[in-house]
Design an enzyme around this catalytic site. Sequence first.
Site, PDB file in Angstrom:
ATOM      1  N   GLN A  78      54.087 -22.267  11.384  1.00  0.00           N
ATOM      2  CA  GLN A  78      54.752 -23.571  11.646  1.00  0.00           C
ATOM      3  C   GLN A  78      54.206 -24.062  12.983  1.00  0.00           C
ATOM      4  O   GLN A  78      54.735 -23.750  14.056  1.00  0.00           O
ATOM      5  CB  GLN A  78      56.279 -23.410  11.692  1.00  0.00           C
ATOM      6  CG  GLN A  78      57.016 -24.692  12.098  1.00  0.00           C
ATOM      7  CD  GLN A  78      57.589 -25.502  10.952  1.00  0.00           C
ATOM      8  OE1 GLN A  78      57.852 -24.971   9.879  1.00  0.00           O
ATOM      9  NE2 GLN A  78      57.801 -26.792  11.160  1.00  0.00           N
TER      10      GLN A  78
ATOM     11  N   LYS B 249      41.932 -26.244  -2.296  1.00  0.00           N
ATOM     12  CA  LYS B 249      43.191 -25.717  -2.854  1.00  0.00           C
ATOM     13  C   LYS B 249      44.329 -26.692  -2.589  1.00  0.00           C
ATOM     14  O   LYS B 249      44.403 -27.276  -1.517  1.00  0.00           O
ATOM     15  CB  LYS B 249      43.479 -24.371  -2.173  1.00  0.00           C
ATOM     16  CG  LYS B 249      44.790 -23.720  -2.539  1.00  0.00           C
ATOM     17  CD  LYS B 249      44.926 -22.351  -1.857  1.00  0.00           C
ATOM     18  CE  LYS B 249      45.721 -22.433  -0.583  1.00  0.00           C
ATOM     19  NZ  LYS B 249      45.909 -21.118   0.080  1.00  0.00           N
TER      20      LYS B 249
ATOM     21  N   ASP C 297      74.114  -0.412  12.827  1.00  0.00           N
ATOM     22  CA  ASP C 297      74.020  -1.839  12.472  1.00  0.00           C
ATOM     23  C   ASP C 297      72.577  -2.343  12.433  1.00  0.00           C
ATOM     24  O   ASP C 297      72.322  -3.527  12.235  1.00  0.00           O
ATOM     25  CB  ASP C 297      74.846  -2.690  13.455  1.00  0.00           C
ATOM     26  CG  ASP C 297      74.445  -2.449  14.903  1.00  0.00           C
ATOM     27  OD1 ASP C 297      73.414  -1.771  15.132  1.00  0.00           O
ATOM     28  OD2 ASP C 297      75.153  -2.935  15.801  1.00  0.00           O
TER      29      ASP C 297
END
Length: 288
Positions: free
Chosen positions: A96, A188, A38
């Site tokens: 983040q 940018k 798995d």
Amino acid sequence: MKVVGGLASVLLAKGIAQELATGHVDVAFERHPGGFPDGECYVRLLGSVMGEHVILVQTTYPDSMIVEFFLLADAIRDAGAQRITAVIPYYGYGRQDKRFLDGESVSAKTLAKHIAVDCDELLTMTFHNSDLLKTFPIPAREVSGISALGRYLKSAKVDFLLAPDDNAVRFVEEASALADTSWDYLQKKRIDSYTVQIMPKKLAVKGKTVAIVDDVISTGGTIATVTKELRSQGARRVIAACVHGLFVGNAEANLKACDDVIATDTVQSRHTKVSVAPEFAAAIRALG
Ligand code: R5P
């Protein structure tokens, strides 16, 4: 002291152990040949860490390497290590760094909370927001990977460095001092995950070998856009240089625009050309 490397960072861990002239403990990553059907992770320490200060080296990318990191940290603690220093060369989820919208997790901090369960301190490299490290629940320090790039760029006889955005200015400043070159930067604007726009600017690159220096190359969209601009302004050669080379999506196609691509071994790839083992070894020696 003993060094243990997770699957994402085995070679780098061995390099750090060599630099420190200290022992490396091998790890089995499969219980049976081929691993679990798995896809779940497995780790088993193949040497003793009892009473040791253990340096656990593991990049937390891709996601399965995060799970493996936790298994290793837990196994090392259970095996009697006296101190664990987490060395996370590329800190996956580090980008983040704040809550942009209600209900989001600040994923860089989420990861840190869990790292702190078994680890006493953290060293990571060329981190997206170094101020955030001060808010982590264990002492956390940023080690620069730019020095490794600077060494390479000096030997590659590059004569101009370019930061593709404001965020990369600190990286280019550091690299240019080492490579002894002049530098400039662009502004940018990110349109979406794959597309960026750069503001028009005249650059002194005609006939020069230019390296674009950034912390991360992900899709290569930034590099492709900036390379096109450099070619249109007469650059002779364009080299893309980053600390963390993720090279996802269309990155390989985007990077064809460049003459060369250089990345460190924080993330192993076919573009890995320099090791940051000396940088981490120096930071570990300085821990006290
Ligand atoms: C952004 O702040 C980073 O420094 C990189 O410029 C960005 O992650 C590069 O992404 P991509 O390769 O997808 O343009």
